[in-house]
Motif scaffolding. Structure first.
Motif, mmCIF file in Angstrom:
data_model
loop_
_atom_site.group_PDB
_atom_site.id
_atom_site.type_symbol
_atom_site.label_atom_id
_atom_site.label_comp_id
_atom_site.label_asym_id
_atom_site.label_seq_id
_atom_site.Cartn_x
_atom_site.Cartn_y
_atom_site.Cartn_z
ATOM 1 N N PRO A 2 26.796 44.867 23.113
ATOM 2 C CA PRO A 2 25.377 44.825 22.747
ATOM 3 C C PRO A 2 24.581 43.627 23.245
ATOM 4 O O PRO A 2 23.415 43.492 22.884
ATOM 5 N N ASP A 3 25.160 42.718 24.023
ATOM 6 C CA ASP A 3 24.445 41.471 24.316
ATOM 7 C C ASP A 3 23.753 41.440 25.676
ATOM 8 O O ASP A 3 23.102 40.454 26.010
ATOM 9 N N GLY A 4 23.888 42.513 26.475
ATOM 10 C CA GLY A 4 23.201 42.559 27.759
ATOM 11 C C GLY A 4 23.817 41.698 28.844
ATOM 12 O O GLY A 4 23.255 41.577 29.941
ATOM 13 N N ARG A 5 24.986 41.105 28.577
ATOM 14 C CA ARG A 5 25.640 40.247 29.567
ATOM 15 C C ARG A 5 25.900 41.024 30.858
ATOM 16 O O ARG A 5 26.305 42.179 30.841
ATOM 17 N N GLU A 6 25.689 40.367 32.001
ATOM 18 C CA GLU A 6 25.867 41.011 33.302
ATOM 19 C C GLU A 6 26.951 40.305 34.111
ATOM 20 O O GLU A 6 27.090 39.083 34.049
ATOM 21 N N THR A 7 27.695 41.095 34.874
ATOM 22 C CA THR A 7 28.671 40.566 35.826
ATOM 23 C C THR A 7 28.221 41.019 37.208
ATOM 24 O O THR A 7 28.073 42.223 37.439
ATOM 25 N N VAL A 8 27.971 40.080 38.106
ATOM 26 C CA VAL A 8 27.411 40.453 39.407
ATOM 27 C C VAL A 8 28.399 41.328 40.170
ATOM 28 O O VAL A 8 29.616 41.212 40.016
ATOM 29 N N ARG A 9 27.858 42.207 40.986
ATOM 30 C CA ARG A 9 28.673 43.204 41.672
ATOM 31 C C ARG A 9 29.728 42.565 42.572
ATOM 32 O O ARG A 9 30.866 43.057 42.643
ATOM 33 N N ASP A 10 29.395 41.485 43.249
ATOM 34 C CA ASP A 10 30.383 40.847 44.131
ATOM 35 C C ASP A 10 31.611 40.387 43.347
ATOM 36 O O ASP A 10 32.747 40.479 43.840
ATOM 37 N N ASP A 11 31.395 39.909 42.123
ATOM 38 C CA ASP A 11 32.522 39.466 41.307
ATOM 39 C C ASP A 11 33.388 40.643 40.866
ATOM 40 O O ASP A 11 34.619 40.538 40.834
ATOM 41 N N VAL A 12 32.742 41.762 40.515
ATOM 42 C CA VAL A 12 33.509 42.948 40.120
ATOM 43 C C VAL A 12 34.293 43.481 41.312
ATOM 44 O O VAL A 12 35.487 43.786 41.204
ATOM 45 N N PHE A 13 33.635 43.564 42.451
ATOM 46 C CA PHE A 13 34.286 44.074 43.653
ATOM 47 C C PHE A 13 35.456 43.181 44.047
ATOM 48 O O PHE A 13 36.549 43.668 44.396
ATOM 49 N N GLY A 14 35.247 41.868 43.977
ATOM 50 C CA GLY A 14 36.324 40.941 44.317
ATOM 51 C C GLY A 14 37.519 41.093 43.390
ATOM 52 O O GLY A 14 38.676 41.040 43.832
ATOM 53 N N PHE A 15 37.258 41.296 42.112
ATOM 54 C CA PHE A 15 38.352 41.475 41.155
ATOM 55 C C PHE A 15 39.122 42.760 41.449
ATOM 56 O O PHE A 15 40.356 42.774 41.452
ATOM 57 N N VAL A 16 38.390 43.845 41.711
ATOM 58 C CA VAL A 16 39.037 45.132 42.010
ATOM 59 C C VAL A 16 39.919 45.022 43.245
ATOM 60 O O VAL A 16 41.071 45.492 43.258
ATOM 61 N N ARG A 17 39.403 44.370 44.289
ATOM 62 C CA ARG A 17 40.161 44.254 45.538
ATOM 63 C C ARG A 17 41.348 43.306 45.393
ATOM 64 O O ARG A 17 42.380 43.479 46.064
ATOM 65 N N SER A 18 41.231 42.289 44.540
ATOM 66 C CA SER A 18 42.304 41.306 44.386
ATOM 67 C C SER A 18 43.400 41.747 43.438
ATOM 68 O O SER A 18 44.469 41.128 43.381
ATOM 69 N N HIS A 19 43.137 42.811 42.673
ATOM 70 C CA HIS A 19 44.095 43.278 41.656
ATOM 71 C C HIS A 19 44.293 44.784 41.793
ATOM 72 O O HIS A 19 44.050 45.539 40.863
ATOM 73 N N ARG A 20 44.771 45.175 42.959
ATOM 74 C CA ARG A 20 44.906 46.612 43.251
ATOM 75 C C ARG A 20 45.951 47.297 42.376
ATOM 76 O O ARG A 20 45.949 48.523 42.264
#
Length: 339
Positions: free
Chosen positions: A145-163
């Protein structure tokens, strides 16, 4: 087998508020959800959408429209609301020894995994999930409920680094923040699942419709568990209409933007501290959320408070200027004496 869990209290429980505080539904200002207060104009639904089971081609056509509307690279799966998929997420990694959930967030994720006997670890950020090596990671972006955002580059980097880890991203409130969306990578990155809610942006939560973007293998498993005709013919007809009417979507965006400004102005004028927001709701720090919620409800204004963040309330968008004035004045009336 795990113990039954207590149900989570959600927004939108107007009948319960009326039972407690009286009044008729039309007398209440219900700001307890993050659902767009403006409903997309409904199409004339063909009688066969009601009379017949939907054809496979109907769902396929709507999913192709959804792929273009949301910016996906692969065709998604239409589901009867994303909540239906949350119940099935543990099946994607049934042997997982734990799941990391970026928290606090929508509580049904934790319930679903705990119900399946999978321990839950709460982490403050996506980066904080990296060291614990949980096989499943859940992120709501923007967060509820707090509206916190995670920038797309950070999400993409996490996905690619933790396959080797399944990353589930809930984008229920991303329709007006497409710059955050990972829909275009879902399926292309086989360890990424992205869920989109139809009803929140279009103001049609009762339609019970959502879309899941993921690899064909994951979508196949979910489709098999949901069974045939999971999404109704009328829901598909409404979605086809919505995705095809760029003019109505543009008008809806403008109305939401105006309502967001009116709501922010009301909160600022009532000296309420905004802790975070999305285009569809505000998260406010009021000191004692449950107490302020009850005080507002006594004046027939309904908002949402949270056990995990007891100092906060969530306030949805007002539909018009008169409602903004009512919110402002009611907050002025109840808020100062509760601090």
């Amino acid at each position: 087998m795990s113990e039954p869990l207590d149900p989570i209290a959600h927004g939108g429980a107007l009948s319960e508020a009326i039972a407690r505080h009286g009044g008729e539904p039309g007398e209440w200002l219900d700001l307890s959800t993050g659902i767009n207060p403006f409903t997309l104009p409904m199409p004339e639904i063909p009688i066969n959408a009601w009379r017949r089971l939907p054809e496979a081609g109907d769902a396929r056509r709507v999913c192709e429209l959804a792929m273009r509307f949301y910016g996906g690279a692969l065709t998604p799966l239409a589901v009867p609301g994303t909540q239906s998929v949350i119940q099935l997420l543990p099946l994607l990694r049934p042997q997982a020894e734990r799941v990391a959930i970026v928290s606090p967030t929508y509580g049904e994720y934790e319930q679903s995994f705990r119900r399946a006997g999978i321990p839950v670890e709460h982490v403050a950020t996506l980066d904080a999930a990296a060291p614990n090596r949980a096989p499943i990671v859940v992120l709501a972006n923007p967060n509820n409920p707090d509206g916190r955002e995670t920038v797309r580059d950070d999400v993409f980097g996490f996905v690619r680094s933790h396959r080797d880890r399944l990353v589930i991203v809930d984008e229920a409130f991303a329709d007006l923040r497409q710059d955050l969306s990972m829909v275009g990578a879902a399926g292309v990155e086989p360890n990424l699942v992205v869920m989109r809610s139809f009803g929140k942006f279009f103001g049609l939560a009762g339609l019970r419709l959502g879309f899941v973007f993921a690899s064909p293998a994951i979508l196949g498993l979910l489709a098999d568990r949901l069974g045939p005709w999971a999404v109704s013919g009328p829901a598909l007809a409404v979605a086809e209409h919505a995705f095809d009417r760029k003019d109505l979507v543009s008008e809806l965006r403008d109305r939401i933007d105006k309502a967001h400004g009116q709501t922010r102005s009301a909160l600022n004028k009532a000296s309420v501290r905004i802790a975070g927001d999305t285009p569809l709701f505000f998260c406010c720090d009021v000191g004692n959320g449950a107490q302020v919620r009850e005080a507002l409800a006594a004046h027939h204004v309904l908002v949402r408070s949270f056990d995990h963040s007891p100092e906060k309330i969530r306030i949805g968008l007002v539909p018009d200027e008169l409602s903004a004035v009512r919110l402002r004045e009611t907050l002025r009336l109840v808020h100062p004496r509760l601090q």
